[in-house]
Design an enzyme around this catalytic site. Structure first.
Site, PDB file in Angstrom:
ATOM      1  CB  SER A   1      73.733  97.680  84.005  1.00  0.00           C
ATOM      2  OG  SER A   1      75.034  97.145  83.846  1.00  0.00           O
TER       3      SER A   1
ATOM      4  CG  HIS B   1      77.077  98.522  95.190  1.00  0.00           C
ATOM      5  ND1 HIS B   1      76.993  97.243  95.700  1.00  0.00           N
ATOM      6  CD2 HIS B   1      78.359  98.697  94.791  1.00  0.00           C
ATOM      7  CE1 HIS B   1      78.191  96.672  95.607  1.00  0.00           C
ATOM      8  NE2 HIS B   1      79.030  97.516  95.067  1.00  0.00           N
ATOM      9  N   GLY B   2      75.009  96.829  93.066  1.00  0.00           N
ATOM     10  CA  GLY B   2      75.556  96.047  91.964  1.00  0.00           C
ATOM     11  C   GLY B   2      75.085  94.611  92.078  1.00  0.00           C
TER      12      GLY B   2
ATOM     13  CE  LYS C   1      85.454  94.744  83.785  1.00  0.00           C
ATOM     14  NZ  LYS C   1      84.673  95.108  84.982  1.00  0.00           N
TER      15      LYS C   1
END
Ligand code: 5GP
Ligand code: MN
Ligand code: MN
Length: 477
Positions: free
Chosen positions: A383, A402-403, A476
């Site tokens: 990230s 955003h990702g 998760k």
């Protein structure tokens, strides 16, 4: 795709008038590789949005684009506050889905050997999973307070520290939230879910800073190689989802009254200044504040678990909130359009605010470096942290990606896992969850390479690369 014109490296233009009624151009920010992955339907969705009443200047589409509900994920649209509309589908179902990054003074050599045990502990203490409920069960009155106070509510209840609020977008509470515009169904869905991660691509991750791109800015942020960070990705859970559902219906029911015709019913919207538009805006801000409180609690619970696991005081843990931001939101902001300052409703759906240095809304501590832009990648690779740059103001209403964006559908990802086996696909990774179901849909191979995505915004001068984080372990939903 044939209609796209390459204007310069990473900039593709769909001129106004390409589809019927298209009032403004659409700009796609892509590398050649990402252009290949661009879906025709995402182009159509962005062009459709460019026909909406009061849309201003241009629609901007980020390199992590993919098809969404009505408006593509990775899309930025601004409308005039006087003549324009507000569109729930162009903000998204998960209102104020967003990311939080916390720094610690732990180093990876301490955490790496015990990461499996640590993640089990986090799994025990941080509620996650479909329909999971937290430790809090709030009455309607308490919940209404959360909807106004946002992250501050959580801090007042002991989840975190006063200083945290300085490092959250809009200080963790959007002013003008209206809890009375939130339906009872939304309240019911929200009462037990505060402080829960949720499912799908929401997560809590322990990371290590493994690459620094800008020494000076990293120093200002207090980041260095080998340092352990905590990243949280979650939103407004069932409450925000219900607000979106409720106001999509309100929007559809009021289309005729306001004489709005649409190329796609998923773009159902209402004039921003109408009673319906204002009700949605008040409810949307309330849901956004719920999400700010949610991430405040999640970040605190995770940090507290890490702290106890290593037997440290808060001081020794070195807990420091770097930043917390929204990537599904609608905000009234001032932007310069054709040399004139206008008040606009900026819709960011799967897009991150990326205000440059010296912008008034960048926290004082970061004023000289620009607003931190937190970009999660995937559960296996990495990230990124960037900071907003000057060009974002003219190129994207002060926004970045955003990702990574999905590459594979959930069913394709599951198929791959069935073929190869989860063990092999996740080789060497520590991923914990209540059920194995979502992990299979969320494998790294299901996402685009986030490094390609952030390279595009870096090259364009929208945001600047500062640091990369690698996952040590992920919870998760
Ligand atoms: P979205 O907001 O679209 O739901 O997801 C944002 C981004 O989070 C995705 O595009 C993907 O790049 C990233 N992401 C999803 N799962 C994980 C994860 O487990 N860890 C990290 N670091 N990033 C993830
Ligand atoms: Mn999100
Ligand atoms: Mn979300």
């Amino acid at each position: 795709k044939e209609a796209l014109q390459k204007k310069s490296p990473y900039v593709y233009l769909l001129p106004e008038g390409t589809v019927q009624g298209q009032k403004v151009p659409v700009y796609f920010y892509l590398s050649e590789r990402l252009l290949e992955l661009l879906e025709e339907d995402a182009i159509r969705q962005a062009a459709n949005a460019a026909t909406l009443p009061g849309v201003v200047k241009a629609i901007y589409v980020m390199p992590d684009v993919h098809v969404g509900y009505g408006f593509p994920v990775g899309g930025v649209m601004a409308t005039d506050t006087k003549e324009g509309i507000i569109s729930p589908g162009s903000i998204g179902y998960d209102i104020n889905c967003g990311v939080r990054l916390i720094a610690t003074s732990l180093t990876a050599d301490k955490v790496y050997p015990v990461r499996e045990k640590l993640m089990q502990e986090i799994l025990r203490n941080v509620p996650a999973g479909v329909g999971s409920t937290g430790k809090l069960k709030l009455s309607k009155k308490e919940l209404a307070e959360v909807l106004v106070k946002g992250a501050r509510w959580a801090v007042e209840r002991g989840f975190g520290f006063e200083e945290d609020l300085q490092h959250i977008e809009s200080e963790g509470a959007l002013p003008g939230a209206d809890p009375s515009k939130v339906s009872n169904t939304a309240y019911e869905r929200g009462s037990g879910e505060l402080g829960t991660v949720g499912s799908g691509n929401h997560f809590v991750e322990i990371q290590v800073v493994d690459e620094i791109y800008d020494e000076e800015i990293s120093e200002t942020l207090g980041l260095y190689e080998g340092q352990v960070t905590i990243m949280v990705h979650s939103g407004s859970r069932g409450l925000g989802h219900q607000v979106c559902v409720d106001y999509l219906k309100v929007a559809k029911d009021s289309l005729a009254k306001y004489g709005i015709s649409l190329p796609d019913m998923q773009l159902a919207c209402m004039p921003f200044s109408s009673p319906e538009g204002q009700s949605y805006f008040g409810a949307m801000k309330a849901a956004a504040n719920y999400a700010f409180a949610n991430r405040q609690i999640l970040g605190y619970l995770t940090a507290d678990t890490v702290r106890r696991f290593f037997g440290l005081s808060w001081e020794d843990l070195g807990y420091r909130l770097i930043y917390d931001l929204a990537h599904n939101i609608g905000k009234v902001e001032k932007h310069r359009v054709n040399g004139k300052v206008m008040e606009l409703v900026v819709h960011r759906k799967g897009a991150t605010r990326a205000f440059p240095p010296f912008h008034g809304e960048v926290p004082p501590a970061y004023r000289s470096i620009g607003q931190p832009v937190l970009i999660p990648g995937d559960v296996g690779r990495y990230s990124f942290l960037l900071v907003g740059q000057e060009r974002s103001m003219e190129m994207s209403f002060g926004s970045a990606c955003h990702g990574a964006g999905r590459l594979m559908s959930r069913s394709k990802a599951k198929e791959l896992v069935r073929r190869e086996g989860l063990e092999k696909v996740l080789e060497g990774l520590v991923v914990v969850a209540k059920g194995k179901g979502t992990i299979a849909e969320e494998i790294p191979q299901a996402y685009k390479d986030v490094s390609e995505v952030v390279r595009v915004v870096h090259e364009l001068g929208i945001a600047k690369l500062v640091a990369r984080m690698r996952p040590l372990g992920t919870l998760k939903g």
